[in-house]
Design a protein around this motif. Structure first.
Motif, PDB file in Angstrom:
ATOM      1  N   GLU A   1      67.178  45.339  36.068  1.00  0.00           N
ATOM      2  CA  GLU A   1      66.039  45.742  36.751  1.00  0.00           C
ATOM      3  C   GLU A   1      64.795  44.955  36.851  1.00  0.00           C
ATOM      4  O   GLU A   1      63.811  45.268  37.708  1.00  0.00           O
ATOM      5  CB  GLU A   1      65.717  47.083  36.389  1.00  0.00           C
ATOM      6  CG  GLU A   1      65.244  47.233  34.945  1.00  0.00           C
ATOM      7  CD  GLU A   1      66.639  47.688  34.069  1.00  0.00           C
ATOM      8  OE1 GLU A   1      67.525  47.275  34.593  1.00  0.00           O
ATOM      9  OE2 GLU A   1      66.359  48.292  32.966  1.00  0.00           O
ATOM     10  N   ASP A   2      64.506  44.018  36.074  1.00  0.00           N
ATOM     11  CA  ASP A   2      63.616  43.003  36.142  1.00  0.00           C
ATOM     12  C   ASP A   2      63.890  42.033  37.153  1.00  0.00           C
ATOM     13  O   ASP A   2      62.928  41.043  37.324  1.00  0.00           O
ATOM     14  CB  ASP A   2      63.506  42.222  34.492  1.00  0.00           C
ATOM     15  CG  ASP A   2      63.049  43.352  33.702  1.00  0.00           C
ATOM     16  OD1 ASP A   2      63.569  43.123  32.593  1.00  0.00           O
ATOM     17  OD2 ASP A   2      62.120  44.005  33.803  1.00  0.00           O
ATOM     18  N   THR A   3      64.958  41.653  37.684  1.00  0.00           N
ATOM     19  CA  THR A   3      65.137  40.943  38.756  1.00  0.00           C
ATOM     20  C   THR A   3      64.191  41.213  39.862  1.00  0.00           C
ATOM     21  O   THR A   3      64.056  42.316  40.616  1.00  0.00           O
ATOM     22  CB  THR A   3      66.461  41.021  39.390  1.00  0.00           C
ATOM     23  OG1 THR A   3      67.420  40.689  38.344  1.00  0.00           O
ATOM     24  CG2 THR A   3      66.960  40.263  40.505  1.00  0.00           C
ATOM     25  N   ALA A   4      63.556  40.233  40.313  1.00  0.00           N
ATOM     26  CA  ALA A   4      62.448  39.981  41.356  1.00  0.00           C
ATOM     27  C   ALA A   4      61.870  38.769  41.613  1.00  0.00           C
ATOM     28  O   ALA A   4      62.075  37.965  40.907  1.00  0.00           O
ATOM     29  CB  ALA A   4      61.237  41.032  40.775  1.00  0.00           C
ATOM     30  N   VAL A   5      61.114  38.782  42.679  1.00  0.00           N
ATOM     31  CA  VAL A   5      60.233  37.325  42.714  1.00  0.00           C
ATOM     32  C   VAL A   5      58.789  37.786  42.000  1.00  0.00           C
ATOM     33  O   VAL A   5      58.082  38.957  42.409  1.00  0.00           O
ATOM     34  CB  VAL A   5      59.883  37.000  43.983  1.00  0.00           C
ATOM     35  CG1 VAL A   5      58.987  35.979  44.300  1.00  0.00           C
ATOM     36  CG2 VAL A   5      61.210  36.897  45.105  1.00  0.00           C
ATOM     37  N   TYR A   6      58.625  36.902  41.183  1.00  0.00           N
ATOM     38  CA  TYR A   6      57.335  37.029  40.160  1.00  0.00           C
ATOM     39  C   TYR A   6      56.244  36.363  40.985  1.00  0.00           C
ATOM     40  O   TYR A   6      56.464  35.013  41.178  1.00  0.00           O
ATOM     41  CB  TYR A   6      57.431  36.823  38.983  1.00  0.00           C
ATOM     42  CG  TYR A   6      58.321  38.017  38.106  1.00  0.00           C
ATOM     43  CD1 TYR A   6      59.780  37.997  38.484  1.00  0.00           C
ATOM     44  CD2 TYR A   6      57.638  38.691  37.266  1.00  0.00           C
ATOM     45  CE1 TYR A   6      60.314  39.136  37.773  1.00  0.00           C
ATOM     46  CE2 TYR A   6      58.409  39.689  36.607  1.00  0.00           C
ATOM     47  CZ  TYR A   6      59.701  39.857  36.990  1.00  0.00           C
ATOM     48  OH  TYR A   6      60.452  40.700  36.372  1.00  0.00           O
ATOM     49  N   TYR A   7      54.994  36.654  41.113  1.00  0.00           N
ATOM     50  CA  TYR A   7      53.894  35.953  42.078  1.00  0.00           C
ATOM     51  C   TYR A   7      52.720  35.936  40.745  1.00  0.00           C
ATOM     52  O   TYR A   7      52.261  37.142  40.255  1.00  0.00           O
ATOM     53  CB  TYR A   7      53.413  37.049  43.103  1.00  0.00           C
ATOM     54  CG  TYR A   7      54.461  37.057  44.197  1.00  0.00           C
ATOM     55  CD1 TYR A   7      55.633  38.142  44.368  1.00  0.00           C
ATOM     56  CD2 TYR A   7      54.545  35.894  45.296  1.00  0.00           C
ATOM     57  CE1 TYR A   7      56.502  37.898  45.440  1.00  0.00           C
ATOM     58  CE2 TYR A   7      55.623  36.028  46.298  1.00  0.00           C
ATOM     59  CZ  TYR A   7      56.362  37.172  46.345  1.00  0.00           C
ATOM     60  OH  TYR A   7      57.311  36.933  47.382  1.00  0.00           O
ATOM     61  N   CYS A   8      52.004  35.070  41.024  1.00  0.00           N
ATOM     62  CA  CYS A   8      50.695  34.915  40.248  1.00  0.00           C
ATOM     63  C   CYS A   8      49.407  35.222  41.578  1.00  0.00           C
ATOM     64  O   CYS A   8      49.662  34.998  42.400  1.00  0.00           O
ATOM     65  CB  CYS A   8      50.584  33.312  39.833  1.00  0.00           C
ATOM     66  SG  CYS A   8      49.065  32.915  39.113  1.00  0.00           S
ATOM     67  N   ASN A   9      48.572  35.782  40.759  1.00  0.00           N
ATOM     68  CA  ASN A   9      47.163  36.327  41.731  1.00  0.00           C
ATOM     69  C   ASN A   9      46.100  35.837  41.024  1.00  0.00           C
ATOM     70  O   ASN A   9      45.878  36.337  39.777  1.00  0.00           O
ATOM     71  CB  ASN A   9      47.572  37.706  41.985  1.00  0.00           C
ATOM     72  CG  ASN A   9      46.193  38.262  42.851  1.00  0.00           C
ATOM     73  OD1 ASN A   9      45.274  38.613  42.166  1.00  0.00           O
ATOM     74  ND2 ASN A   9      46.172  38.169  44.175  1.00  0.00           N
ATOM     75  N   ALA A  10      45.229  35.586  41.588  1.00  0.00           N
ATOM     76  CA  ALA A  10      43.863  35.353  41.025  1.00  0.00           C
ATOM     77  C   ALA A  10      42.722  36.293  41.798  1.00  0.00           C
ATOM     78  O   ALA A  10      42.692  36.286  43.223  1.00  0.00           O
ATOM     79  CB  ALA A  10      43.332  33.991  41.234  1.00  0.00           C
ATOM     80  N   GLU A  11      42.128  37.157  41.070  1.00  0.00           N
ATOM     81  CA  GLU A  11      41.311  38.094  41.640  1.00  0.00           C
ATOM     82  C   GLU A  11      40.295  37.333  42.234  1.00  0.00           C
ATOM     83  O   GLU A  11      39.666  37.832  43.582  1.00  0.00           O
ATOM     84  CB  GLU A  11      40.710  39.150  40.282  1.00  0.00           C
ATOM     85  CG  GLU A  11      39.935  40.027  40.934  1.00  0.00           C
ATOM     86  CD  GLU A  11      39.004  40.843  39.866  1.00  0.00           C
ATOM     87  OE1 GLU A  11      39.262  41.826  39.662  1.00  0.00           O
ATOM     88  OE2 GLU A  11      38.061  39.883  39.045  1.00  0.00           O
ATOM     89  N   ARG A  12      39.899  36.475  41.704  1.00  0.00           N
ATOM     90  CA  ARG A  12      38.550  35.648  42.333  1.00  0.00           C
ATOM     91  C   ARG A  12      38.339  34.339  42.015  1.00  0.00           C
ATOM     92  O   ARG A  12      38.469  34.224  40.509  1.00  0.00           O
ATOM     93  CB  ARG A  12      37.243  36.773  41.840  1.00  0.00           C
ATOM     94  CG  ARG A  12      35.768  35.999  42.681  1.00  0.00           C
ATOM     95  CD  ARG A  12      34.791  37.128  42.446  1.00  0.00           C
ATOM     96  NE  ARG A  12      34.763  37.759  41.176  1.00  0.00           N
ATOM     97  CZ  ARG A  12      33.669  37.809  40.507  1.00  0.00           C
ATOM     98  NH1 ARG A  12      32.861  37.532  40.985  1.00  0.00           N
ATOM     99  NH2 ARG A  12      33.608  38.302  39.204  1.00  0.00           N
ATOM    100  N   ILE A  13      37.996  33.347  42.399  1.00  0.00           N
ATOM    101  CA  ILE A  13      37.933  31.886  42.177  1.00  0.00           C
ATOM    102  C   ILE A  13      36.741  31.703  42.752  1.00  0.00           C
ATOM    103  O   ILE A  13      36.255  31.700  43.876  1.00  0.00           O
ATOM    104  CB  ILE A  13      39.041  30.880  42.617  1.00  0.00           C
ATOM    105  CG1 ILE A  13      40.505  31.646  42.177  1.00  0.00           C
ATOM    106  CG2 ILE A  13      38.987  29.713  42.404  1.00  0.00           C
ATOM    107  CD1 ILE A  13      41.741  31.105  42.845  1.00  0.00           C
ATOM    108  N   LEU A  14      35.875  30.885  41.932  1.00  0.00           N
ATOM    109  CA  LEU A  14      34.394  30.442  42.090  1.00  0.00           C
ATOM    110  C   LEU A  14      34.962  28.849  42.575  1.00  0.00           C
ATOM    111  O   LEU A  14      35.189  28.208  41.685  1.00  0.00           O
ATOM    112  CB  LEU A  14      33.678  30.577  41.219  1.00  0.00           C
ATOM    113  CG  LEU A  14      32.168  29.904  41.326  1.00  0.00           C
ATOM    114  CD1 LEU A  14      31.385  30.521  42.468  1.00  0.00           C
ATOM    115  CD2 LEU A  14      31.378  29.825  40.041  1.00  0.00           C
ATOM    116  N   VAL A  15      34.545  28.332  43.677  1.00  0.00           N
ATOM    117  CA  VAL A  15      34.809  27.004  44.051  1.00  0.00           C
ATOM    118  C   VAL A  15      33.261  26.654  44.494  1.00  0.00           C
ATOM    119  O   VAL A  15      32.371  27.366  44.572  1.00  0.00           O
ATOM    120  CB  VAL A  15      35.672  27.027  45.395  1.00  0.00           C
ATOM    121  CG1 VAL A  15      36.939  27.515  44.974  1.00  0.00           C
ATOM    122  CG2 VAL A  15      35.084  27.608  46.458  1.00  0.00           C
TER     123      VAL A  15
END
Length: 122
Positions: A88-102
């Protein structure tokens, strides 16, 4: 140009382990909270865990004890250590950044990586 690059996914047998990485590349000043999400086939994307810049972690209750999140700010990388994986852990895992200062300065909000597939099967 900023990118979030996930790696470490693959095929693993039930009970096995994997460690996912999410590396931020490109030109930026600060990355704020980072998150792991996952999306199983036919299901909505769900939040797995959040980690703040100073390492405070908030994980889904159902995954505590099996999944551990960390980040190395010097390497601009977040990790997800997954143990005792189940089908049940089978999935596509995505990384996300809430906010990035550039440079500008300006903020980029809700920034996503391309995802990495995790398949748990015998």
């Amino acid at each position: 140009q900023v990118q979030l690059v996930e790696s470490g996914g693959g095929l693993v047998q039930p009970g096995g382990s994997l460690t996912l990485s999410c590396a931020a590349t490109g030109s930026f000043l600060t990355i704020y909270a980072m998150r792991w999400y996952r999306q199983a086939p036919g299901k909505q994307r769900e939040l797995v865990t959040t980690i703040t810049p100073n390492g405070i972690v908030n994980s889904a209750d159902s995954l505590k004890g099996r999944f551990t999140t960390s980040r190395d700010n010097a390497k601009n990388t977040m990790y997800l250590q997954m143990n005792n994986l189940q089908p049940e852990d089978t999935a596509v895992y995505y990384c996300n950044a809430e906010r990035i200062l550039v440079a500008g300065p300006k903020y980029i909000y809700d920034f996503w990586g391309q995802g990495t597939q995790v398949t748990v099967s015998s």
